[in-house]
Write a protein that holds these residues in place. Structure first.
Motif, PDB file in Angstrom:
ATOM      1  N   ASP A   1     -12.340   4.056  21.548  1.00 33.54           N
ATOM      2  CA  ASP A   1     -13.293   3.065  21.035  1.00 33.54           C
ATOM      3  C   ASP A   1     -13.214   2.895  19.520  1.00 33.54           C
ATOM      4  N   ARG A   2     -12.468   3.749  18.833  1.00 34.37           N
ATOM      5  CA  ARG A   2     -12.312   3.594  17.380  1.00 34.37           C
ATOM      6  C   ARG A   2     -10.864   3.767  16.932  1.00 34.37           C
ATOM      7  N   VAL A   3      -9.958   3.314  17.783  1.00 34.61           N
ATOM      8  CA  VAL A   3      -8.527   3.423  17.496  1.00 34.61           C
ATOM      9  C   VAL A   3      -7.834   2.087  17.708  1.00 34.61           C
ATOM     10  N   HIS A   4      -7.029   1.688  16.747  1.00 33.41           N
ATOM     11  CA  HIS A   4      -6.139   0.528  16.878  1.00 33.41           C
ATOM     12  C   HIS A   4      -4.716   1.024  16.663  1.00 33.41           C
ATOM     13  N   LEU A   5      -3.865   0.916  17.673  1.00 29.06           N
ATOM     14  CA  LEU A   5      -2.470   1.317  17.547  1.00 29.06           C
ATOM     15  C   LEU A   5      -1.600   0.070  17.505  1.00 29.06           C
ATOM     16  N   GLU A   6      -0.765  -0.022  16.477  1.00 28.87           N
ATOM     17  CA  GLU A   6      -0.010  -1.240  16.218  1.00 28.87           C
ATOM     18  C   GLU A   6       1.490  -0.958  16.142  1.00 28.87           C
ATOM     19  N   HIS A   7       2.267  -1.764  16.863  1.00 23.10           N
ATOM     20  CA  HIS A   7       3.723  -1.685  16.784  1.00 23.10           C
ATOM     21  C   HIS A   7       4.154  -2.449  15.539  1.00 23.10           C
ATOM     22  N   ALA A   8       4.295  -1.714  14.436  1.00 21.95           N
ATOM     23  CA  ALA A   8       4.585  -2.354  13.155  1.00 21.95           C
ATOM     24  C   ALA A   8       5.173  -1.336  12.192  1.00 21.95           C
ATOM     25  N   VAL A   9       5.938  -1.829  11.219  1.00 23.47           N
ATOM     26  CA  VAL A   9       6.434  -1.019  10.120  1.00 23.47           C
ATOM     27  C   VAL A   9       5.394  -1.057   9.012  1.00 23.47           C
ATOM     28  N   TYR A  10       5.365  -0.020   8.170  1.00 20.40           N
ATOM     29  CA  TYR A  10       4.292   0.079   7.174  1.00 20.40           C
ATOM     30  C   TYR A  10       4.295  -1.042   6.150  1.00 20.40           C
ATOM     31  N   ASP A  11       5.409  -1.745   5.938  1.00 14.63           N
ATOM     32  CA  ASP A  11       5.358  -2.867   5.002  1.00 14.63           C
ATOM     33  C   ASP A  11       4.667  -4.087   5.607  1.00 14.63           C
ATOM     34  N   GLU A  12       4.303  -4.006   6.889  1.00 17.82           N
ATOM     35  CA  GLU A  12       3.542  -5.066   7.548  1.00 17.82           C
ATOM     36  C   GLU A  12       2.042  -4.816   7.487  1.00 17.82           C
ATOM     37  N   LEU A  13       1.600  -3.808   6.724  1.00 19.08           N
ATOM     38  CA  LEU A  13       0.184  -3.435   6.670  1.00 19.08           C
ATOM     39  C   LEU A  13      -0.743  -4.600   6.334  1.00 19.08           C
ATOM     40  N   PRO A  14      -0.467  -5.419   5.305  1.00 19.99           N
ATOM     41  CA  PRO A  14      -1.405  -6.515   5.014  1.00 19.99           C
ATOM     42  C   PRO A  14      -1.622  -7.448   6.207  1.00 19.99           C
ATOM     43  N   ASP A  15      -0.566  -7.761   6.952  1.00 20.91           N
ATOM     44  CA  ASP A  15      -0.702  -8.625   8.120  1.00 20.91           C
ATOM     45  C   ASP A  15      -1.524  -7.949   9.209  1.00 20.91           C
TER      46      ASP A  15
END
Length: 350
Positions: A81-95
């Motif tokens: 309920d308090r986790v978001h897991l994202e398939h992304a590289v760290y330079d995509e953080l702003p998006d």
């Protein structure tokens, strides 16, 4: 995720876990909901400990490795309920932050380099001690493989990768050996590549510094995954996203990562104003403060418990309040007066 879950491949011991928790605690435990980003989620060892320590903290976990995300999702299921897991590289953080609706964050951790999962999985091609297809992609859904790099790059480009990313003294000789071999047959296995590297390095140099292929494999991994380019973009974005009092912790495992981290932090912790002014100009003061003097190294106990921590370098910083300028100006003025006084006639050490 496209990954069949089964027994976890490899072992996972979070590096400098207690120190990371100690550094992040003031930012994440200040009351109310706080937002923590694990920019390199991996098998979620650090993330799990943060969620346990801070019951009101929301996690945003990024990783380019879909297998790691699948294992992390299982490990963190009780915090769903308090986790978001994202398939992304760290330079995509702003998006990612924009998509999730978080304008700012309170803490972020970068645990750089290759993960235990990737290193211990023989079919991923990261390890020079095991024969495997030359892949080395952290995200196996996209990008070029190490096989493509060693079989298609021209000699100057291949030598540059090995020299710059692997800090390999014999980059030219290794590149020449690779090209000679691929003219006979395509290089497809990590064992063959490791053998080529070993045979290219003079015998006296092979006796020190660990496995002779270590630097070549590091260089290819960095090239395949664009690690340094992504990090150079990601660090300023992460610093910009932090709230006042927010903290960033970076764990680096080789000098190139640490050099980029040091440069990004140095830019934020020093004054931008003219050096000869007695007071700080508005908006020119430091925006961050360092939380350690230089890079912190692991202790003997840490290395004994987790040998992969031997090369780690930790750096951390905290965002300052831009409105609290008076104290900064006062301190700077005192400093200028001390320096000026040292140059007055009749002053000096006794």
């Amino acid at each position: 995720m496209g990954v069949i879950m089964g027994e976890l491949r490899g072992t996972h011991v979070p590096v400098l876990l207690e120190r990371c928790l100690e550094l992040l605690a003031p930012a994440l435990g200040r009351g109310g909901r706080t937002v923590y980003v694990d920019a390199t989620l991996g098998l979620a060892g650090h993330a799990e400990a943060v969620l346990e320590a801070h019951p009101e903290t929301v996690l945003i976990g990024l990783d380019r490795d879909t297998e790691a995300l699948a294992h992390a999702r299982v490990r963190l299921a009780r915090f769903a309920d308090r986790v978001h897991l994202e398939h992304a590289v760290y330079d995509e953080l702003p998006d990612v932050l924009d998509r999730l609706g978080y304008p700012a964050i309170d803490g972020i951790l970068f645990d750089l380099g290759v993960s235990s999962l990737q290193l211990d999985a023989p079919d991923r091609g990261f390890a020079y001690a095991q024969d495997a297809p030359l892949d080395m992609r952290m995200d196996q859904t996209r990008g070029v493989t190490a096989e493509e790099v060693v079989n298609t790059y021209a000699h100057p480009d291949l030598a540059r990768v090995l020299r710059v990313y692997g800090e390999e003294k014999f980059a030219g000789r290794i590149a020449s050996a690779i090209i000679r071999q691929r003219e006979r047959a395509r290089i497809t296995s990590s064992a063959l590549l490791a053998e080529l590297v070993r045979d290219s390095i003079p015998a006296p140099a092979r006796r020190t510094g660990g496995h002779p292929a270590k630097r070549t494999f590091q260089a290819l991994r960095i090239e395949v995954n664009r690690e340094l380019a992504a990090l150079e973009t990601a660090l300023p974005s992460a610093l910009d996203a932090l709230t006042v009092g927010g903290r960033m912790v970076v764990l680096s495992y080789h000098s190139l990562e640490d050099r980029l981290t040091k440069a990004a932090l140095t830019d934020r912790v020093r004054s931008k104003g003219p050096i000869d002014l007695p007071v700080e100009l508005p908006g020119s003061g430091p925006t961050f403060r360092l939380l350690s003097r230089g890079a912190e190294l692991p202790g003997e106990a840490e290395v004994a418990a987790n040998p992969r921590a031997a090369s780690v370098r930790l750096r951390a910083a905290e965002r300052l309040d831009p409105n609290a300028t008076e104290q900064g100006r006062t301190d700077r003025e005192r400093s200028r007066r001390r320096v000026k006084g040292m140059h007055q006639p009749g002053t000096g050490s006794a």
